[in-house]
Scaffold this active site. Sequence first.
Site, PDB file in Angstrom:
ATOM      1  N   HIS A  44       0.854  -1.193   0.000  1.00 52.31           N
ATOM      2  CA  HIS A  44       0.000   0.000   0.000  1.00 52.31           C
ATOM      3  C   HIS A  44       0.890   1.243   0.000  1.00 52.31           C
ATOM      4  O   HIS A  44       1.570   1.518   0.981  1.00 52.31           O
ATOM      5  CB  HIS A  44      -0.915  -0.014   1.231  1.00 52.31           C
ATOM      6  CG  HIS A  44      -1.920  -1.111   1.184  1.00 52.31           C
ATOM      7  ND1 HIS A  44      -2.280  -1.836   2.294  1.00 52.31           N
ATOM      8  CD2 HIS A  44      -2.612  -1.623   0.133  1.00 52.31           C
ATOM      9  CE1 HIS A  44      -3.180  -2.747   1.926  1.00 52.31           C
ATOM     10  NE2 HIS A  44      -3.397  -2.630   0.627  1.00 52.31           N
TER      11      HIS A  44
ATOM     12  N   HIS B 155       2.945  -3.265   6.972  1.00 54.25           N
ATOM     13  CA  HIS B 155       1.922  -2.285   6.603  1.00 54.25           C
ATOM     14  C   HIS B 155       1.930  -1.113   7.564  1.00 54.25           C
ATOM     15  O   HIS B 155       2.623  -1.129   8.579  1.00 54.25           O
ATOM     16  CB  HIS B 155       0.524  -2.929   6.651  1.00 54.25           C
ATOM     17  CG  HIS B 155       0.224  -3.820   5.494  1.00 54.25           C
ATOM     18  ND1 HIS B 155      -0.686  -3.498   4.529  1.00 54.25           N
ATOM     19  CD2 HIS B 155       0.734  -5.031   5.152  1.00 54.25           C
ATOM     20  CE1 HIS B 155      -0.742  -4.474   3.639  1.00 54.25           C
ATOM     21  NE2 HIS B 155       0.111  -5.419   3.984  1.00 54.25           N
TER      22      HIS B 155
ATOM     23  N   GLU C 255       1.425  -4.230  11.365  1.00 51.39           N
ATOM     24  CA  GLU C 255       0.857  -2.900  11.181  1.00 51.39           C
ATOM     25  C   GLU C 255       1.571  -1.908  12.088  1.00 51.39           C
ATOM     26  O   GLU C 255       1.622  -2.097  13.295  1.00 51.39           O
ATOM     27  CB  GLU C 255      -0.632  -2.901  11.558  1.00 51.39           C
ATOM     28  CG  GLU C 255      -1.475  -3.897  10.774  1.00 51.39           C
ATOM     29  CD  GLU C 255      -2.002  -3.308   9.477  1.00 51.39           C
ATOM     30  OE1 GLU C 255      -1.663  -2.145   9.177  1.00 51.39           O
ATOM     31  OE2 GLU C 255      -2.737  -4.015   8.773  1.00 51.39           O
TER      32      GLU C 255
END
Length: 1111
Positions: A814, A911, A996
Site C-alpha cells: 500500500h 503495513h 501494522e
Amino acid sequence: MHTHTHSLSLCLNKDISKTLVHWVHVPSNSKVLMLLGQLERMNGEAMMRDVETARQVTAKIFHLIQTQEKSGKEVMSKGSSGMEVILASLEVSRGRRVSVFVSKGGTGILFQILISASKELPPSEELMLQLHSLLAKVGPKDRKFGVKARLSGALNATVNVTKQNLQNTKLLLPCLQVLRVYSTNSVNAISLGKNGVVELMFKIVAPYSKKNTTLLKVALDALGALLKSKTNARRAVDGGHVHVLLALYQDWHHNDARHRHMLIRKGLLVCLRNITNIKLGRKAFIDTDGMRILYNSSTECLPVRTLDPLVNTSSLIMRKCFPKNRLPLPTIKSAFHYQLPHVPAAGPVAQLYSQPPGVDDVVDESDDNEETDADTENDTENEEDDKDQGNDDIETDLNKLHPKNNPGRPFEELRVYERFFLELSEDFQGYNFEPSKSSSTTSSSFSSTRSTRPIIVPTAQALSPKHIQSPLLLGGIATRRVGGGGGGGGSNWGSDCGSEGAEDEAGEGAVLEVPDTALLLPLHDPDLYVEMVKGTRSVPQYAEVAYPDYFGHIAPTFKEPLQERVYGVQRSKIFQDIERLIHPNDIVDKVVYDLDIPRAPSDSLKFNSQFESGNLRKAVQIRKYEYDLVLNSDINSNHYHQWFYFEVSGMRVGTNYRFNIINSEKSNSQFNYGMQVLMYSVQDAISGRPRWVRTGTDICYYKNHFARSSIAAGGQKGKSYYTMTFSTSFSHKDDVCYFAYHYPYTYSTLKMHLSKLEALRTPQIYLRQDVLCQTLGGNSCPLLTITAMPESNSNDYICQFRNRPLIFLSARVHPGETNASWVMKGTLEFLMGTSPLAASLREAYIFKIVPMLNPDGVVNGNHRCSLSGEDLNRQWQNPNPELHPTIYHTKSLLQYLAHIQRAPLVFCDYHGHSRKKNVFMYGCSVKETVWQSNISATSSDLQEDLGYRALPKILSQIAPAFSMASCSFVVERSKESTARVVVWREIGVQRSYTMESTLCGCDQGKYKGLQIGTRELEEMGAQFCVALLRLKRLTGMRNHQHLLDLESDIIGTSPTTYVMEEDEPSFLEAIDYSAESNDEDAEPENEHGGGVQENPNHLDQLSDGETNHRD
Ligand SMILES: [Zn+2]
C-alpha cells in the site's frame, strides 16, 4: 374532582385480605409483585370490571399498605391516592422495583385498566391521572412499552384523554409524558402522526413564558421524537412549522437571558434537527433564513460554556442544511490515466471507464430519492434488530480454516523460479574465502538505471563549495528546477521580496547548500538519489525532485508528543465553513493550483506536487490565508484519497495559514487523536536541519459539505467527503516547504538505499539483489537475499548454509503506508549490520525480502492501489501475471518454496495503520477464529500449535512500540485474498503475519504519548530481527510436544481481543454530525437538568464498505 369513599369492606375479597396479612413480612419487591397479582385478578373478575370499583380497590389496598410503611404514611398524609403510593414505592431503590414490575407484566395490566377506564364516559379524571402518572414512570423502563401500548389500544386512549384536556395541565402533563415514551417507537410515531398528534403538540408549544415550562419541555420532547418519522417531519414542513420553530427558538433565545430553560431551547432545536433530516425540511430551513438565525444565536451562545449543547445542535443542523457543494473538479477520475495491457471485464477499471462520455461523476444528478422514502416509510416493527453484527466478517467455514499446503501449480511452471534461490544450490567451489576477494560472490542485477529523458534537478550546483545562500538564491534554483516541468508554476515565487530581478540573476550562478548528512545517514547520497530518479518511470513523467527526498531526513532528537485536542476546535472550524455561506463576500474562491489546467502564478501561496510520490490535484484559495486542497485519486481509480505530499512556497512569515484537504473519505482519522502532519523546510535543511517535523495546530477531521457521488461511495447516495484541516505558520521568508501525510519514502529512495546497502556488505555477508519482475509502469521490483557466507566450502558448512530456514518479508503493498518502508529500512540495515546479533541472525536464516511490492503506486503518489486501479493486497488468491506482476511472482516464489519443502518459517508483510496506535500484528489461528465466532468445532479442530503467538509475544517484550493487546489472530472473510491469509492457507506457513505500524503514535510503552518518527519505525524493523533470533532459540529447543508447555509459558495463552474498530475513546465533538444518519438517541432527557449532552458517539461506522483493518 370526584370523590370515592365507598366502604372498605365492600371492596376486599378474602384473597386480598390474606395477602395483606403477610404484607409486612415480605421484601418490598415482593410487595409489588403481590399487588400486581391482585390487580390482575381483579381485572379478570366480572364484578371488578366496573372501573370505578377498580380504582377504589386499588386506592384502598394501598391505603392499607400505607399503615404499615412509614414512607407511605407520609405520602398518605398529604391525601394521596393509591396510585401515587405505587409511584412513591416504585421510586424507591432506583427503579429496581419498576424493573420487577415490568418483568412481571405490570405494564400490560396498567394498559388494560387504561382501556377499561377510557370506556367510561366521561372517564374518571383521577384514575386517568393516576394511570398516566404510573405509565410515565414505567414506560422508560420497559423496552416493549411502545409495542404493548399500540397492541392494547392504549395509544388512542391516551391521545383522546390528551385532546380532551388541553387546558387541564394537571392531567395533561402525565399524558404528554406517556406520549413522549410512545413516540420513541417509530411505528407508534407514524400512527400518532396520522391521529393528529404532531399538530396537537404544535398547539401546546408556545412562546417564552415562565409558566408551565415543564409541560412545554415534555411536549417538545414528544414532538422531537415524533418528528424522527419522515412522514411526520413532512407533515410539520407542510404545516409551516419550520418557521414556527425558528421563531420560537429566537423568542426563547432572547428572553431566557439567565439560561434557566436551556432544555426547552434544546428541545426546539431537536425538533428542527429531526425535521431537517428530510430534504424538504432542509429546504424549508434555508428558505426561512434558518442558517442565519442559528448562526447568529450560536455565535451569541459561544461565550457561555453551559450553552454548548445548543451550539452543537445548531451546528449539526446548519451542517446538514448547508447546501451540498460540488467538489471543484471536472471529474473525480484520477488526473492521470494509465492504459492497461488489458482491462478485466468486471474490474473496477472497466467500470470506471465504461461510463459514457459526458457523464458527471462528481455529483449525483439527484440525491433526493427520500421524498418517496417518506411515503413508503417502514412501519413494521424493527425493534428486535440485533446490533451485535460486528463479527460477521469472521471466517466460519472450517474447511477454509485449515491450511491447504497445496501450491496448486505444477512444478514445471514453478521451476523457473529456481534462479531466485541460488543459495539453495550454491556450493562455493572455486571460491576463495579470503576476505579481500569476496565481492565476486555477490551479484546485483538490480542496480541498472536507465536514463530515458533529461531530468531537471536542483543538484547541478550541489558540488559547489558550501555556504548559506540568501533565501532568494534558493528561489532562483527552484525556478530553474521547475522550468522544465511544464506548467509547474512557481517561476516567480519570491515576488514578496521586491527585488527579485537582481537576485534571480544572482541565482543563476548560485550554489545550493546541500546538508552534509553522510555520517548520520549512511544510506543517503543526494547525487545517487538523482541518479536513481532518472531510472524511475512515472505515469506523469515527473521531471522534478522534491528537496526532502534529495536532502534526506535526519530524525529530530526532540520528542514530538501527541497533540492535545483543544476543546471546540472542530466547532470553530465548522463555523468558519458555515461562514462561507453566511458571508459569501469574504470568500476569494480562486484556483491557485490545478493539475488539470496549468495556472499562472499569483500572489497567493504556490503549490506543487509534480514529483515522485507527490499528490495534490488542486488548490483553491478560500480566504486570504485559507486554502482548500483536493487530492488526486489513485491512478485508474476515482477514490482512495488519503496520502498527500506537496510543496508550498510564497509564504508570509508568521502568518497563520489554514489548509483543508476536502476530499478525504474515511469516516474517522488519527488526525482527531493527536496526529499532526509532517512538514519539511528547505531553509531549515540548508541550515543543517534536514528533517521532517510534526507540525500543525487546530487539526481536526470531520464530515464536510462536499457531495460525494454514489459512483465513488459504493453506490450510496447522499454521502459527503471529510475535511482534514490544519493550521500552521512558516518561520522563514522565501522558504520552500513540503507537507506530507507521513514520512515520504519514494521508490527512488529505496533504490538508493539498496545501492548503499551493497556497500555495507562484508566478506561474511551473503547479499544478492535480483529483479523479481518489471511492474506495469516499467519499474523493477527488487528481491533481496541476505544470509551469512559459509565459513568454508567444506560439506558441513555448505550443508548448514543451504538448510537454514527461510524468512520471507515484504512491505509497501500500500503506497500510502510509507511507515512500512521505514520499518523495512530498519530491518535491512540491521541485517546488513556488523553486530554479533546480526551475524547470528544471518547464520540462522536465509532472508528473502521484497521491500516494495507496489513501486508504481509509490512512484505515482497513489494511496492504496497499483496502476491497475486495484488494491494489490486483495489479489493474492488469484494474481494476474500481467496486471499484478509483483504479487504473481512473489506468490510464485512462495509456491516454489512450498514445492521443494522449504516453505518459510515466518512470512511477514509490513503495513501501516491509519486508525490505530502502536505497532501490532495480525496472524491466523483456527482456534482464535473459532473462539470469536459461534461455530461449533470439534476438539480436533481446536488442537493448534501456539507457535503463531511466539513472534508477536517476543516483540511485545523487546520492541517498545509493539503492543500485544492490539494483535489479532482471527481469519476474516474480507481478508481471504490478502498476503497473510493466502500464505497461511495455501503455502502452509503457520507464522504468516501482517505487521501494522501506526501512522500516529503510541499509547503504551516507552513511547506512550509520543508521535511515531522514523527512528522509532526503524528501531521496530531492527527489533523484528532480534525477535527472529529469539524465535530461533525457541523453535530450536522445541523439537517435540513435551516442550510445548514451556513455549506456552513464554508466550502466554490468553486470547487476544478481536478489535474491529479503531480503539479511540469518543471525544466531545462528534466527527460526524451526520446528515444522512437518522438514528440519534431518542432518550427523553432528564427533566431536572443534566442529561443535555449531545451523544458524541455517532460515528459513521459504515464508511464506504471499506474495511477497518488495514492489511
Ligand atoms: Zn496496508
